[in-house]
Design an enzyme around this catalytic site. Structure first.
Site, PDB file in Angstrom:
ATOM      1  N   LYS A  58     -16.282  20.704 -10.237  1.00  0.00           N
ATOM      2  CA  LYS A  58     -14.952  20.149 -10.171  1.00  0.00           C
ATOM      3  C   LYS A  58     -14.908  18.880  -9.326  1.00  0.00           C
ATOM      4  CE  LYS A  58     -13.202  24.835  -9.671  1.00  0.00           C
ATOM      5  NZ  LYS A  58     -12.558  25.753  -8.716  1.00  0.00           N
ATOM      6  N   GLU A  86     -20.600  11.820 -11.045  1.00  0.00           N
ATOM      7  CA  GLU A  86     -20.731  12.821  -9.979  1.00  0.00           C
ATOM      8  C   GLU A  86     -19.972  12.366  -8.739  1.00  0.00           C
ATOM      9  OE1 GLU A  86     -21.429  15.636  -9.223  1.00  0.00           O
ATOM     10  OE2 GLU A  86     -23.307  16.422 -10.001  1.00  0.00           O
ATOM     11  N   ASP A  87     -19.521  13.319  -7.963  1.00  0.00           N
ATOM     12  CA  ASP A  87     -18.921  12.975  -6.671  1.00  0.00           C
ATOM     13  C   ASP A  87     -19.989  12.771  -5.614  1.00  0.00           C
ATOM     14  OD1 ASP A  87     -19.330  15.722  -7.121  1.00  0.00           O
ATOM     15  OD2 ASP A  87     -18.143  16.253  -5.378  1.00  0.00           O
ATOM     16  N   ASP A 147     -26.639  15.388  -3.421  1.00  0.00           N
ATOM     17  CA  ASP A 147     -27.021  15.960  -2.129  1.00  0.00           C
ATOM     18  C   ASP A 147     -28.534  16.215  -2.164  1.00  0.00           C
ATOM     19  OD1 ASP A 147     -27.147  17.647   0.139  1.00  0.00           O
ATOM     20  OD2 ASP A 147     -25.106  18.310  -0.154  1.00  0.00           O
ATOM     21  N   PHE A 203     -21.401  17.340   6.502  1.00  0.00           N
ATOM     22  CA  PHE A 203     -20.601  18.015   5.494  1.00  0.00           C
ATOM     23  C   PHE A 203     -19.304  17.256   5.250  1.00  0.00           C
ATOM     24  CE2 PHE A 203     -18.273  21.171   3.183  1.00  0.00           C
ATOM     25  CZ  PHE A 203     -19.259  21.688   2.365  1.00  0.00           C
ATOM     26  N   VAL A 204     -19.168  16.701   4.035  1.00  0.00           N
ATOM     27  CA  VAL A 204     -17.993  15.873   3.744  1.00  0.00           C
ATOM     28  C   VAL A 204     -17.061  16.568   2.767  1.00  0.00           C
ATOM     29  CG1 VAL A 204     -18.957  13.621   4.294  1.00  0.00           C
ATOM     30  CG2 VAL A 204     -19.357  14.584   2.034  1.00  0.00           C
ATOM     31  N   ASP A 226     -15.009  19.751  -1.793  1.00  0.00           N
ATOM     32  CA  ASP A 226     -14.347  20.895  -1.158  1.00  0.00           C
ATOM     33  C   ASP A 226     -15.186  21.542  -0.053  1.00  0.00           C
ATOM     34  OD1 ASP A 226     -16.324  22.057  -2.973  1.00  0.00           O
ATOM     35  OD2 ASP A 226     -15.351  23.975  -2.530  1.00  0.00           O
ATOM     36  N   ARG A 235      -9.990  19.375  -1.614  1.00  0.00           N
ATOM     37  CA  ARG A 235     -10.276  18.490  -2.754  1.00  0.00           C
ATOM     38  C   ARG A 235      -9.166  17.455  -2.954  1.00  0.00           C
ATOM     39  NH1 ARG A 235     -14.591  20.740  -5.728  1.00  0.00           N
ATOM     40  NH2 ARG A 235     -14.611  22.998  -5.869  1.00  0.00           N
TER      41      ARG A 235
HETATM   42  C1  PRP Z   1     -21.529  19.658  -5.831  1.00  0.00           C
HETATM   43  C2  PRP Z   1     -21.373  18.241  -6.359  1.00  0.00           C
HETATM   44  C3  PRP Z   1     -22.598  18.051  -7.193  1.00  0.00           C
HETATM   45  C4  PRP Z   1     -23.630  18.920  -6.510  1.00  0.00           C
HETATM   46  C5  PRP Z   1     -24.553  18.077  -5.693  1.00  0.00           C
HETATM   47  O1  PRP Z   1     -21.011  20.533  -6.774  1.00  0.00           O
HETATM   48  O2  PRP Z   1     -20.202  18.087  -7.115  1.00  0.00           O
HETATM   49  O3  PRP Z   1     -22.397  18.459  -8.526  1.00  0.00           O
HETATM   50  O4  PRP Z   1     -22.915  19.833  -5.666  1.00  0.00           O
HETATM   51  O5  PRP Z   1     -25.471  18.852  -4.975  1.00  0.00           O
HETATM   52  P1  PRP Z   1     -27.045  18.811  -5.199  1.00  0.00           P
HETATM   53  O6  PRP Z   1     -27.462  17.376  -5.258  1.00  0.00           O
HETATM   54  O7  PRP Z   1     -27.571  19.515  -3.965  1.00  0.00           O
HETATM   55  O8  PRP Z   1     -27.361  19.561  -6.442  1.00  0.00           O
HETATM   56  P2  PRP Z   1     -20.715  22.073  -6.480  1.00  0.00           P
HETATM   57  O9  PRP Z   1     -21.803  22.891  -7.126  1.00  0.00           O
HETATM   58  O10 PRP Z   1     -20.451  22.277  -5.032  1.00  0.00           O
HETATM   59  O11 PRP Z   1     -19.406  22.358  -7.313  1.00  0.00           O
HETATM   60  P3  PRP Z   1     -17.966  21.637  -7.215  1.00  0.00           P
HETATM   61  O12 PRP Z   1     -18.126  20.225  -7.701  1.00  0.00           O
HETATM   62  O13 PRP Z   1     -17.103  22.467  -8.117  1.00  0.00           O
HETATM   63  O14 PRP Z   1     -17.513  21.701  -5.775  1.00  0.00           O
END
Ligand code: PRP
Length: 176
Positions: free
Chosen positions: A42, A98-99, A102, A151-152, A158, A164
């Site tokens: 999301k 992507e947001d 990580d 942690f952002v 979220d 969010r």
């Molecule tokens: C977050 C974010 C990316 C992913 C990045 O999604 O939106 O998709 O983690 O992390 P990585 O590089 O370690 O794989 P999340 O799975 O938390 O779901 P969300 O977007 O619904 O919060």
């Protein structure tokens, strides 16, 4: 949860200005041909909404939902597909939205998966990237901001499904 302590990392204005820059780069590279934006749910919802409004009329929007987190602040390293695309991307010019990148696991996995569906072009844009957190190599052609390994939250990101809806990005100083 106790009262959240947030340090603002990027204001709404800074985010919006950077999105304009990114959209110019993307328009230069993709031209005015049809393209498909794939928002990764999301977290990308705010970014996708704002970025897409700078990208002209030939844009189709689809979504995927993947998850590498079981909740909380650390990656489990397991990527699951929760929702797939509604339409085919064969022969399409595709941009993953992507947001945050990580560990890179989600994006690396998604790129590999989408390549098997034969798009004519596949690139990725992420508003944020944490270079120090990388566990795997994940190519991301367009990056809004490189950030420290903290942690952002906010602007789609979220902590346990909260924050969010903030229009800015903040560092959460007291996750429990
Ligand atoms: C977050 C974010 C990316 C992913 C990045 O999604 O939106 O998709 O983690 O992390 P990585 O590089 O370690 O794989 P999340 O799975 O938390 O779901 P969300 O977007 O619904 O919060």
């Amino acid at each position: 949860m106790t009262e959240p302590q947030l340090d603002i990392l990027y204001t709404e204005d800074q985010i919006q200005a950077r999105i304009k820059d990114l959209s110019l780069q993307i328009r230069r590279d993709y031209g005015d041909e049809p393209m498909v934006l794939i928002g990764v749910l999301k977290g990308s919802l705010m970014f996708l909404a704002d970025l897409s409004r700078h990208l002209g009329h030939q844009v189709r929007i689809d979504f995927m939902q993947l998850s590498s987190y079981e909740g909380g602040t650390s990656s489990t390293g397991v990527v699951q597909i929760r929702k797939d695309l509604d339409q085919t991307i064969e022969g399409e010019r595709v941009l993953i939205v992507e947001d945050i990148v990580d560990t890179g696991l989600t994006l690396a996995h998604l790129r590999e998966l989408l390549m098997t569906r034969h798009p004519s072009m596949l690139r990725a844009v992420s508003l944020l990237r944490k270079p120090e957190a990388a566990k795997v190599e994940a190519t991301c052609e367009y990056v809004g901001f490189e950030i420290p390994n903290q942690f952002v939250v906010g602007y789609g990101l979220d902590y346990r499904e909260r924050f969010r809806n903030l229009p800015y990005i903040g560092i959460l100083l007291n996750p429990d």
